[in-house]
Design a protein around this motif. Structure first.
Motif, mmCIF file in Angstrom:
data_model
loop_
_atom_site.group_PDB
_atom_site.id
_atom_site.type_symbol
_atom_site.label_atom_id
_atom_site.label_comp_id
_atom_site.label_asym_id
_atom_site.label_seq_id
_atom_site.Cartn_x
_atom_site.Cartn_y
_atom_site.Cartn_z
ATOM 1 N N ALA A 1 0.826 -1.210 0.000
ATOM 2 C CA ALA A 1 0.000 0.000 0.000
ATOM 3 C C ALA A 1 0.859 1.258 0.000
ATOM 4 O O ALA A 1 0.555 2.242 -0.690
ATOM 5 C CB ALA A 1 -0.934 -0.003 1.205
ATOM 6 N N GLY A 2 1.955 1.227 0.755
ATOM 7 C CA GLY A 2 2.857 2.369 0.796
ATOM 8 C C GLY A 2 3.501 2.631 -0.557
ATOM 9 O O GLY A 2 3.612 3.787 -0.999
ATOM 10 N N LYS A 3 3.914 1.570 -1.217
ATOM 11 C CA LYS A 3 4.537 1.734 -2.536
ATOM 12 C C LYS A 3 3.512 2.145 -3.589
ATOM 13 O O LYS A 3 3.827 2.896 -4.523
ATOM 14 C CB LYS A 3 5.261 0.439 -2.933
ATOM 15 N N PHE A 4 2.293 1.667 -3.448
ATOM 16 C CA PHE A 4 1.219 2.096 -4.335
ATOM 17 C C PHE A 4 1.042 3.615 -4.235
ATOM 18 O O PHE A 4 0.923 4.303 -5.252
ATOM 19 C CB PHE A 4 -0.077 1.372 -3.951
ATOM 20 N N MET A 5 1.051 4.123 -3.016
ATOM 21 C CA MET A 5 0.912 5.555 -2.826
ATOM 22 C C MET A 5 2.103 6.322 -3.379
ATOM 23 O O MET A 5 1.962 7.440 -3.889
ATOM 24 C CB MET A 5 0.731 5.874 -1.329
ATOM 25 N N ASP B 1 -5.016 7.550 2.644
ATOM 26 C CA ASP B 1 -4.956 7.103 4.033
ATOM 27 C C ASP B 1 -4.685 5.596 4.048
ATOM 28 O O ASP B 1 -5.608 4.779 4.003
ATOM 29 C CB ASP B 1 -6.268 7.423 4.746
ATOM 30 N N VAL B 2 -3.416 5.225 4.124
ATOM 31 C CA VAL B 2 -3.015 3.818 4.052
ATOM 32 C C VAL B 2 -3.582 3.016 5.219
ATOM 33 O O VAL B 2 -4.082 1.900 5.037
ATOM 34 C CB VAL B 2 -1.477 3.698 4.016
ATOM 35 N N ASN B 3 -3.498 3.567 6.413
ATOM 36 C CA ASN B 3 -3.975 2.831 7.591
ATOM 37 C C ASN B 3 -5.469 2.535 7.507
ATOM 38 O O ASN B 3 -5.923 1.437 7.851
ATOM 39 C CB ASN B 3 -3.663 3.615 8.869
ATOM 40 N N GLN B 4 -6.242 3.511 7.052
ATOM 41 C CA GLN B 4 -7.683 3.300 6.912
ATOM 42 C C GLN B 4 -7.984 2.248 5.837
ATOM 43 O O GLN B 4 -8.867 1.408 5.994
ATOM 44 C CB GLN B 4 -8.388 4.608 6.562
ATOM 45 N N PHE B 5 -7.226 2.299 4.756
ATOM 46 C CA PHE B 5 -7.379 1.321 3.672
ATOM 47 C C PHE B 5 -7.165 -0.101 4.183
ATOM 48 O O PHE B 5 -7.977 -0.998 3.944
ATOM 49 C CB PHE B 5 -6.368 1.648 2.562
ATOM 50 N N LEU B 6 -6.086 -0.320 4.914
ATOM 51 C CA LEU B 6 -5.761 -1.649 5.428
ATOM 52 C C LEU B 6 -6.778 -2.095 6.482
ATOM 53 O O LEU B 6 -7.181 -3.263 6.519
ATOM 54 C CB LEU B 6 -4.353 -1.648 6.018
ATOM 55 N N LYS B 7 -7.193 -1.162 7.322
ATOM 56 C CA LYS B 7 -8.194 -1.473 8.345
ATOM 57 C C LYS B 7 -9.507 -1.900 7.691
ATOM 58 O O LYS B 7 -10.162 -2.861 8.135
ATOM 59 C CB LYS B 7 -8.414 -0.233 9.222
#
Length: 410
Positions: A228-232, A391-397
């Motif tokens: 997700a981080g690399k996607f961003m 918002d990576v954290n929200q995406f993963l959650k």
């Protein structure tokens, strides 16, 4: 991997007595055997029409009727419930295949000689997707998610094909500094978020991620954080209106030199060439890690061939599939459809795809992660939201929450 739909299908088969019924393939007045070939790829209909015509000339006692309806997978599932199962089915190695395999709709081909020349990686993918030890289809054609790039633009800017993540980002920086767009995104169509994310996740999530996820020994929050981080990070090198452009817009824009790279599957290449036959294209696997040669190509079974376990004409059905797997006929398909053969020894010779050949030759392949994610989780829609909200954290959650909901409904 027995979903609720599998239970419903299996229960229906038992109650209705379908286990003892055969598919109804009516033979014509001349005594010819008719078999139905149901396949889900609308773009391949003309190719299969050509191959079927050739097959019927070589086998005058067999007529093959091709069925290729819109929304084919939904239609196939409805036909299963109505006990109208085609003799041969061509679909992808995805959740539909998994559900139908678990419902015992397909013939077991584990020990069938049709598998003898198939790439082992693709056979294993069928087992992984279905969660079954036996094999219920013959992998036929594969596609791949790769970076499509403009060779002339790379040459103009002095950029070499990157082999590590740092080199990939450095190339994007060079392109951006030259006043050009590194990546052309088309997020108006949510599914176009998947090609790049699949490559990132497949190479970073760990080989047993989905098995561990089902056992509640892993989470998206932990295992997909890097992807997700690399996607961003890739989003930083797009264009201004990346949420307003659709897939067709991207094909045309990239064909006309609007960006140096296009994060799509190889299925986009024919459309790009249609828009600009003179474009000088190349492809390379996503360099996801910082170890040269470590990243694997994401390539899945785009088309498999499965037999009905209740066909009235199993010999004729097998003869048709044997015909499709023959070298000359397989080459017709992969050349017209810009695909790769699942059979060893049948090579895709399009020079545009040269950059992917080493991965196929080494068997350095990983399946598409989204094939293992239920549609109800909405991975593509969640990625679309991530690209917009960042918002990576929200995406993963959200992924973990939606995954849990699906599991609890089983």
């Amino acid at each position: 991997m027995k979903k609720v739909v599998v239970f419903i299908l299996a229960s229906f088969l038992v109650v209705s007595g379908l286990a003892g019924c055969a598919s109804r393939s009516a033979d014509d007045a001349e005594g010819k055997v008719k078999i139905e070939f149901f396949q889900y790829k609308s773009e391949a209909k003309a190719t299969f029409d050509e191959l079927i015509k050739k097959f019927e000339m070589e086998n005058p006692g067999i007529d093959v009727v091709q069925s290729n309806p819109p929304d084919a997978e939904t239609v196939l599932k409805m036909r299963v419930v109505k006990r109208e199962i085609p003799d041969v089915m061509g679909i992808g190695a995805n959740f539909t295949f998994a559900n139908l395999a678990n419902a015992q709709i397909f013939e077991d081909v584990t020990n069938n000689d049709l598998l003898k020349d198939i790439q082992p990686a693709y056979i294993q993918m069928l087992k992984d997707v279905s969660g079954l030890e036996k094999v219920y289809a013959v992998p036929f054609a594969a596609n791949a998610s790769s970076v499509i790039y403009n060779k002339d633009m790379f040459k103009e800017l002095g950029i070499e094909v990157p082999t590590t993540w740092d080199e990939f980002i450095e190339a994007a920086e060079t392109i951006k500094a030259a006043g050009k767009i590194p990546f052309y995104f088309t997020f108006k169509d949510a599914w176009t978020t998947l090609p790049s994310y699949n490559a990132l996740a497949a190479n970073t999530q760990g080989g047993q991620f989905f098995k561990e996820l089902k056992k509640e020994h892993a989470t998206f929050a932990e295992s997909h954080k890097e992807a997700a981080g690399k996607f961003m990070q890739l989003m930083e090198y797009g264009h201004k209106d990346q949420y307003g452009k659709a897939y067709s817009d991207g094909n045309i824009a990239f064909a006309n030199g609007k960006a140096a790279m296009y994060l799509q599957g190889i299925w986009a290449i024919p459309e790009i060439k249609k828009a600009n036959p003179d474009i000088n294209l190349g492809v390379f696997p996503y360099p996801v890690t910082d170890v040269p040669g470590e990243s694997k190509l994401v390539s899945g079974v785009d088309l498999l061939l499965a037999f009905s376990s209740r066909s009235e004409h199993p010999e004729e059905a097998k003869k048709f599939v044997e015909f499709l797997l023959a070298d000359e006929n397989m080459k017709t398909y992969i050349n017209q459809q810009n695909a790769f053969s699942a059979r060893k020894g049948v090579i895709q010779e399009d020079p545009v795809l040269e950059g992917l050949k080493p991965s196929f030759e080494k068997g350095a392949l990983l399946d598409f992660p989204d094939h293992y994610v239920p549609i109800a989780v909405g991975l593509d829609k969640q990625l679309q939201v991530l690209a917009h909200n960042k918002d990576v954290n929200q995406f993963l959650k959200t992924l973990d929450k939606e995954w849990t909901k699906v599991q609890e409904r089983q």
